[in-house]
Scaffold this motif. Sequence first.
Motif, PDB file in Angstrom:
ATOM      1  N   GLU A 205       5.253  -5.623   1.533  1.00 12.69           N
ATOM      2  CA  GLU A 205       4.668  -6.784   2.186  1.00 12.69           C
ATOM      3  C   GLU A 205       5.543  -7.314   3.321  1.00 12.69           C
ATOM      4  O   GLU A 205       5.032  -7.943   4.247  1.00 12.69           O
ATOM      5  CB  GLU A 205       4.405  -7.888   1.159  1.00 12.69           C
TER       6      GLU A 205
ATOM      7  N   SER B 127       4.514   1.132   1.654  1.00 11.83           N
ATOM      8  CA  SER B 127       4.666   0.014   2.587  1.00 11.83           C
ATOM      9  C   SER B 127       4.775  -1.277   1.789  1.00 11.83           C
ATOM     10  O   SER B 127       3.955  -1.552   0.909  1.00 11.83           O
ATOM     11  CB  SER B 127       3.467  -0.055   3.535  1.00 11.83           C
TER      12      SER B 127
ATOM     13  N   ARG C 160      -1.430  -2.830  -8.027  1.00 18.56           N
ATOM     14  CA  ARG C 160      -1.868  -2.474  -6.677  1.00 18.56           C
ATOM     15  C   ARG C 160      -1.906  -0.959  -6.495  1.00 18.56           C
ATOM     16  O   ARG C 160      -2.736  -0.443  -5.741  1.00 18.56           O
ATOM     17  CB  ARG C 160      -0.939  -3.101  -5.645  1.00 18.56           C
TER      18      ARG C 160
ATOM     19  N   SER D  38       0.855  -1.182   0.000  1.00 19.70           N
ATOM     20  CA  SER D  38       0.000   0.000   0.000  1.00 19.70           C
ATOM     21  C   SER D  38       0.891   1.231   0.000  1.00 19.70           C
ATOM     22  O   SER D  38       2.110   1.135   0.137  1.00 19.70           O
ATOM     23  CB  SER D  38      -0.915   0.014   1.232  1.00 19.70           C
TER      24      SER D  38
ATOM     25  N   GLN E  73      -5.430   1.201  -5.373  1.00 22.21           N
ATOM     26  CA  GLN E  73      -5.577   2.132  -4.267  1.00 22.21           C
ATOM     27  C   GLN E  73      -5.888   3.539  -4.775  1.00 22.21           C
ATOM     28  O   GLN E  73      -6.656   4.281  -4.155  1.00 22.21           O
ATOM     29  CB  GLN E  73      -4.317   2.151  -3.402  1.00 22.21           C
TER      30      GLN E  73
END
Length: 418
Positions: A146, A144, A165, A133, A169
């Motif tokens: 994993e 951030s 990803r 994220s 978001q």
Amino acid sequence: MNQQVIVAGGGIGGMACALALARSGVPTVLLEQAAVFGEVGAGLQLGPNATRVLADWGLTDALQACAAFPEALHVRDAHRGTDLGQLRLGAMALARYGQPYATVHRADLHALLLAAVQEQGLTELRLNARLASFAQTPAGVSASLEDGAVVDGDALLGCDGLWSRVRMQLLGHRPVRSSGHLAYRGMVRSADLPVPLRASVVTAWLGPRMHVVHYPVRGGEWINVVAVVDGVLGQGHGGEAGSDPQSWTHQARATDLARALGPACADLLSMIHAVPAWSLWALNDRPAMTGAHEHAQGRVALVGDAAHPLRPYLAQGAAMAIEDAWTLGRILKPVRARDDWPQVLARFADTRWQRNARVQQQSQRNGRIFHAMGMVRWGRDTAMRLLGERLLDNPWLYDGPPEPLQDPTPSPHSKRKT
């Protein structure tokens, strides 16, 4: 301008962005989720719009060392074997556009971009680093991972492909769209083919609900073959029903492909039967872009397939990602300390989104035309015979990429309209 930019994704688009930024004096940290750098898939085509960017980056010699440069595009009827149309490439493309038309293995293109990035020395390359994220603030972006690590930067570029990803978001969860087509891909050594099939040309075979394209790569030593058919994974086309749609490595059965091709002509069957192994995956995309907000918001931008995934019917997927990267680099040159990333990325988005949307729309249209039946197929073939190169050429595309909007600096092709 010495802020650090985070690049999520180490494929062709991510490497191109890292290189463009490094050439503009901007340090980057590139996050790649895999354990090694590399590219899945096989061959791809680079029109003069893409080779123009590589030349601007000083990569012409590196490209010539690994690519092939076809003399023509031949369009043929998949069932009857008759010629439908031709577009001269080779010297003619060079004369028309000032740059060649190239065909290259994806891994070779990726490797030359990686080598150029490493030579620049402004990019930190991180493997096994998958973004989970990000958080955007007025002062910067925190990514951030994993594994719990956090990477801070002044901007974030999402180069993480169709299943991005960063996109999810930034724009919200919007499922990808199935094209209803499956791609069988394989490669064969040129030496293993009959002499007529070794020619340095791009050949496109068109038939009802299918088409096949093949062209040389790796200096002509190999031929890349792509067969696209109507169908769904698990319904007579290998794999298991419910197979992971993100996989590029489904096992494929030659018998399934032969059945989907129908009564193909002898030359096409000779090419298909010469391929020793096939991989298979479903082709997915998203609707065409509708505005600059789908390219960038604040300090976060989407690049390549993360922003504008393409069906492979205009052969521009890699080229548009490379164009995106080049445009960003042009905006950042000359380096100016007063530049701020929201402004830079907004200008990038304003410059790119309409061209990318047009390429998306044209790619989707080509897929319908390639697989046409009945009167539409007859009309296509008739138009191709009558109009020839005027129908097959794409000056609006190959004359690019366009300069960034309101660009205060000159370039060798600043007068070119695209």
